[in-house]
Design a protein around this motif. Structure first.
Motif, mmCIF file in Angstrom:
data_model
loop_
_atom_site.group_PDB
_atom_site.id
_atom_site.type_symbol
_atom_site.label_atom_id
_atom_site.label_comp_id
_atom_site.label_asym_id
_atom_site.label_seq_id
_atom_site.Cartn_x
_atom_site.Cartn_y
_atom_site.Cartn_z
ATOM 1 N N THR A 26 75.018 40.943 52.475
ATOM 2 C CA THR A 26 75.507 41.508 51.228
ATOM 3 C C THR A 26 76.951 41.986 51.372
ATOM 4 O O THR A 26 77.369 42.415 52.455
ATOM 5 C CB THR A 26 74.623 42.691 50.777
ATOM 6 N N PRO A 27 77.757 41.896 50.321
ATOM 7 C CA PRO A 27 79.148 42.355 50.404
ATOM 8 C C PRO A 27 79.233 43.818 50.837
ATOM 9 O O PRO A 27 78.429 44.650 50.425
ATOM 10 C CB PRO A 27 79.663 42.182 48.976
ATOM 11 N N ALA A 28 80.214 44.126 51.653
ATOM 12 C CA ALA A 28 80.429 45.505 52.086
ATOM 13 C C ALA A 28 80.870 46.363 50.902
ATOM 14 O O ALA A 28 81.338 45.851 49.881
ATOM 15 C CB ALA A 28 81.495 45.548 53.181
ATOM 16 N N PHE A 29 80.714 47.677 51.041
ATOM 17 C CA PHE A 29 81.293 48.566 50.039
ATOM 18 C C PHE A 29 82.799 48.300 49.960
ATOM 19 O O PHE A 29 83.454 48.038 50.970
ATOM 20 C CB PHE A 29 81.047 50.028 50.406
ATOM 21 N N SER A 30 83.336 48.376 48.756
ATOM 22 C CA SER A 30 84.765 48.139 48.487
ATOM 23 C C SER A 30 85.198 46.706 48.778
ATOM 24 O O SER A 30 86.393 46.425 48.858
ATOM 25 C CB SER A 30 85.660 49.107 49.278
ATOM 26 N N SER A 31 84.238 45.775 48.937
ATOM 27 C CA SER A 31 84.632 44.380 49.167
ATOM 28 C C SER A 31 85.195 43.787 47.881
ATOM 29 O O SER A 31 84.763 44.124 46.778
ATOM 30 C CB SER A 31 83.442 43.560 49.665
ATOM 31 N N ALA A 32 86.166 42.893 48.048
ATOM 32 C CA ALA A 32 86.887 42.365 46.888
ATOM 33 C C ALA A 32 87.067 40.856 46.991
ATOM 34 O O ALA A 32 87.418 40.332 48.054
ATOM 35 C CB ALA A 32 88.247 43.036 46.774
ATOM 36 N N LYS A 83 99.970 41.806 35.211
ATOM 37 C CA LYS A 83 100.128 40.882 36.327
ATOM 38 C C LYS A 83 98.928 40.956 37.259
ATOM 39 O O LYS A 83 98.618 39.996 37.959
ATOM 40 C CB LYS A 83 101.405 41.213 37.107
ATOM 41 N N LEU A 84 98.265 42.092 37.269
ATOM 42 C CA LEU A 84 97.154 42.303 38.186
ATOM 43 C C LEU A 84 96.008 42.969 37.437
ATOM 44 O O LEU A 84 96.207 43.988 36.782
ATOM 45 C CB LEU A 84 97.599 43.164 39.374
ATOM 46 N N ARG A 85 94.841 42.352 37.500
ATOM 47 C CA ARG A 85 93.653 42.903 36.843
ATOM 48 C C ARG A 85 92.599 43.218 37.895
ATOM 49 O O ARG A 85 92.371 42.437 38.814
ATOM 50 C CB ARG A 85 93.071 41.904 35.836
ATOM 51 N N ILE A 86 91.949 44.363 37.730
ATOM 52 C CA ILE A 86 90.929 44.791 38.683
ATOM 53 C C ILE A 86 89.636 45.073 37.929
ATOM 54 O O ILE A 86 89.625 45.868 36.983
ATOM 55 C CB ILE A 86 91.370 46.050 39.448
ATOM 56 N N TYR A 87 88.543 44.429 38.346
ATOM 57 C CA TYR A 87 87.239 44.594 37.713
ATOM 58 C C TYR A 87 86.299 45.285 38.701
ATOM 59 O O TYR A 87 85.910 44.693 39.716
ATOM 60 C CB TYR A 87 86.667 43.240 37.298
ATOM 61 N N TYR A 88 85.951 46.531 38.417
ATOM 62 C CA TYR A 88 85.059 47.291 39.290
ATOM 63 C C TYR A 88 83.612 46.972 38.953
ATOM 64 O O TYR A 88 83.191 47.113 37.804
ATOM 65 C CB TYR A 88 85.325 48.786 39.147
ATOM 66 N N SER A 89 82.839 46.566 39.966
ATOM 67 C CA SER A 89 81.502 46.077 39.671
ATOM 68 C C SER A 89 80.553 46.358 40.838
ATOM 69 O O SER A 89 80.737 47.318 41.566
ATOM 70 C CB SER A 89 81.579 44.581 39.357
ATOM 71 N N HIS A 90 79.544 45.478 41.013
ATOM 72 C CA HIS A 90 78.475 45.692 41.981
ATOM 73 C C HIS A 90 78.329 44.487 42.905
ATOM 74 O O HIS A 90 78.851 43.402 42.632
ATOM 75 C CB HIS A 90 77.153 45.943 41.253
ATOM 76 N N ASP A 91 77.558 44.673 43.980
ATOM 77 C CA ASP A 91 77.330 43.578 44.913
ATOM 78 C C ASP A 91 76.658 42.391 44.230
ATOM 79 O O ASP A 91 76.961 41.237 44.538
ATOM 80 C CB ASP A 91 76.507 44.047 46.114
ATOM 81 N N VAL A 92 75.776 42.669 43.279
ATOM 82 C CA VAL A 92 75.076 41.583 42.577
ATOM 83 C C VAL A 92 76.072 40.712 41.818
ATOM 84 O O VAL A 92 76.036 39.479 41.891
ATOM 85 C CB VAL A 92 74.012 42.154 41.613
ATOM 86 N N ASN A 93 76.993 41.353 41.093
ATOM 87 C CA ASN A 93 78.009 40.606 40.348
ATOM 88 C C ASN A 93 78.911 39.808 41.285
ATOM 89 O O ASN A 93 79.266 38.658 41.010
ATOM 90 C CB ASN A 93 78.878 41.554 39.524
ATOM 91 N N LEU A 94 79.283 40.443 42.397
ATOM 92 C CA LEU A 94 80.198 39.805 43.340
ATOM 93 C C LEU A 94 79.583 38.540 43.927
ATOM 94 O O LEU A 94 80.250 37.506 44.063
ATOM 95 C CB LEU A 94 80.560 40.799 44.442
ATOM 96 N N LEU A 95 78.290 38.593 44.270
ATOM 97 C CA LEU A 95 77.625 37.412 44.801
ATOM 98 C C LEU A 95 77.508 36.319 43.743
ATOM 99 O O LEU A 95 77.688 35.137 44.038
ATOM 100 C CB LEU A 95 76.240 37.775 45.332
ATOM 101 N N ALA A 96 77.208 36.714 42.508
ATOM 102 C CA ALA A 96 77.086 35.725 41.436
ATOM 103 C C ALA A 96 78.424 35.022 41.182
ATOM 104 O O ALA A 96 78.480 33.794 41.054
ATOM 105 C CB ALA A 96 76.587 36.395 40.159
ATOM 106 N N ARG A 137 83.615 45.433 44.580
ATOM 107 C CA ARG A 137 82.412 46.265 44.594
ATOM 108 C C ARG A 137 82.822 47.734 44.721
ATOM 109 O O ARG A 137 83.820 48.070 45.349
ATOM 110 C CB ARG A 137 81.516 45.878 45.778
ATOM 111 N N HIS A 138 82.028 48.605 44.134
ATOM 112 C CA HIS A 138 82.298 50.035 44.251
ATOM 113 C C HIS A 138 82.299 50.468 45.713
ATOM 114 O O HIS A 138 81.734 49.808 46.591
ATOM 115 C CB HIS A 138 81.264 50.843 43.468
ATOM 116 N N ALA A 139 82.896 51.614 45.966
ATOM 117 C CA ALA A 139 82.969 52.145 47.325
ATOM 118 C C ALA A 139 81.637 52.774 47.736
ATOM 119 O O ALA A 139 80.679 52.819 46.959
ATOM 120 C CB ALA A 139 84.099 53.172 47.416
#
Length: 340
Positions: free
Chosen positions: A280-286, A252-265, A28-30
């Motif tokens: 809800t996921p905290a800011f910067s939660s991964a 080797k490492l992929r990072i997808y920056y997104s939103h709390d809605v996407n993270l929960l889904a 999730r974004h910061a």
């Protein structure tokens, strides 16, 4: 018999030496300003980047979060530390791949379609299927706005929650109390009594948007996280099928920056939604997916780092069946969000 096999595999994962093949991170974004509105007349000057933009605190937390990932994946030798910037500013592009909303529609939760909202329309007796997500929030505010926030305009709920941690913003005491208590609970952990029973159930607005948890809606969850899930699964399989590590031509490492809605889904789809404990996921939660191989085969271990101040926590998905075959056989088929 199947349960015994799952227990055997989880024990084997814990005991067997293995190798890390790839890492996929959905984050999730910061910390950022609210997408609209300000809590105080001075807020727009202090949060000078504008509505929806990162705050100074968010930038600092994102940096610290990156340092935590560096400690886990660079200092361990998984990513070659020579790729890190030096004191003289020289660096080589590392085997790290990133995607963000601005450059890829895969990470934007699609919430504007008219169908897929029948459950929400029925719950709040809405008269139209247009802008359901906004209409549902308004209906919540009209019927469930907490007494403790009575002196706060509901339209400012996002702004006061976003700005409350900032020490430079002198927010009215009633705003701050609402933001840190009842207002935050309303927005992310609001409750409603179902009149067909006497059971008090949590209702989560963000979870509703995601089509996740008790508000599961297959069409909605596909639109929010279908494309992302498809790509994650492809990454797991590609890493497993690669003849050598590191895999030529693959990050080797992929990072997808997104939103709390996407993270929960995504968390719902891969069976670890409960690790957020209904908040809800905290800011910067991964959410971190480690594709690994041991003598028993390839498996996917899922970790949660719920904000910069949290540690990497095992979701214990391998207490069940976390073989590659089991992990990619997700409950909600990951079709494109533009499928319908």
């Amino acid at each position: 018999m199947k349960t015994i096999l799952h227990l055997f595999f989880s024990l084997a994962v814990a005991l067997a030496a293995d190798e890390l093949l790839s890492v996929n991170v959905v984050i999730r974004h910061a910390d950022r300003a609210a997408t609209s509105g300000w809590a105080t007349p001075q807020s727009s000057q202090i949060l000078f980047r504008g509505n929806g933009e990162l705050t100074d605190l968010g930038i600092d937390n994102a940096f610290d979060q990156g340092r935590d990932f560096q400690q886990r994946y660079v200092m361990s030798g998984f990513v070659d530390k020579r790729f890190l910037p030096t004191s003289k500013g020289r660096s080589i592009v590392p085997p790290v791949f990133t995607k963000e909303q601005a450059t890829d529609g895969l990470l934007v939760p699609l919430l504007t379609c008219g169908d897929g909202w029948q459950d929400v329309i029925a719950r709040y007796n809405l008269s139209s299927n247009r802008n359901v997500q906004s209409a549902a929030l308004i209906a919540m505010m009209q019927t469930q706005w907490p007494v403790a926030c009575a002196s706060v305009p509901p339209i400012l709920v996002d702004a006061i929650i976003a700005e409350a941690p900032n020490p430079l913003i002198n927010m009215p005491a009633n705003y701050k109390a609402c933001a840190e208590g009842a207002g935050k609970e309303f927005m992310y952990k609001a409750r409603s009594i179902l009149r067909t029973s006497d059971i008090l159930k949590k209702f989560q607005y963000i979870e509703m948007l995601a089509g996740a948890g008790p508000h599961f809606n297959e069409l909605r969850i596909k639109r929010v996280a279908g494309m992302l899930t498809t790509e994650l699964i492809k990454n797991f399989v590609d890493a497993a099928n690669c003849p050598s590590i590191p895999c030529p031509g693959q990050p080797k490492l992929r990072i997808y920056y997104s939103h709390d809605v996407n993270l929960l889904a995504v968390s719902h789809i891969f069976g670890v939604l409960d690790r957020f404990n209904g908040v809800t996921p905290a800011f910067s939660s991964a959410l971190v997916f480690e594709t690994r191989r041991n003598e028993y085969g390839v498996y996917v271990k899922i970790l949660l780092k719920n904000g910069q101040k949290s540690d990497f926590v095992d979701t214990n998905n391998c207490m069940g069946n976390c073989t590659l075959a089991a992990v990619i056989a997700v409950k909600a088929p990951p079709l494109s969000p533009f499928h319908r």
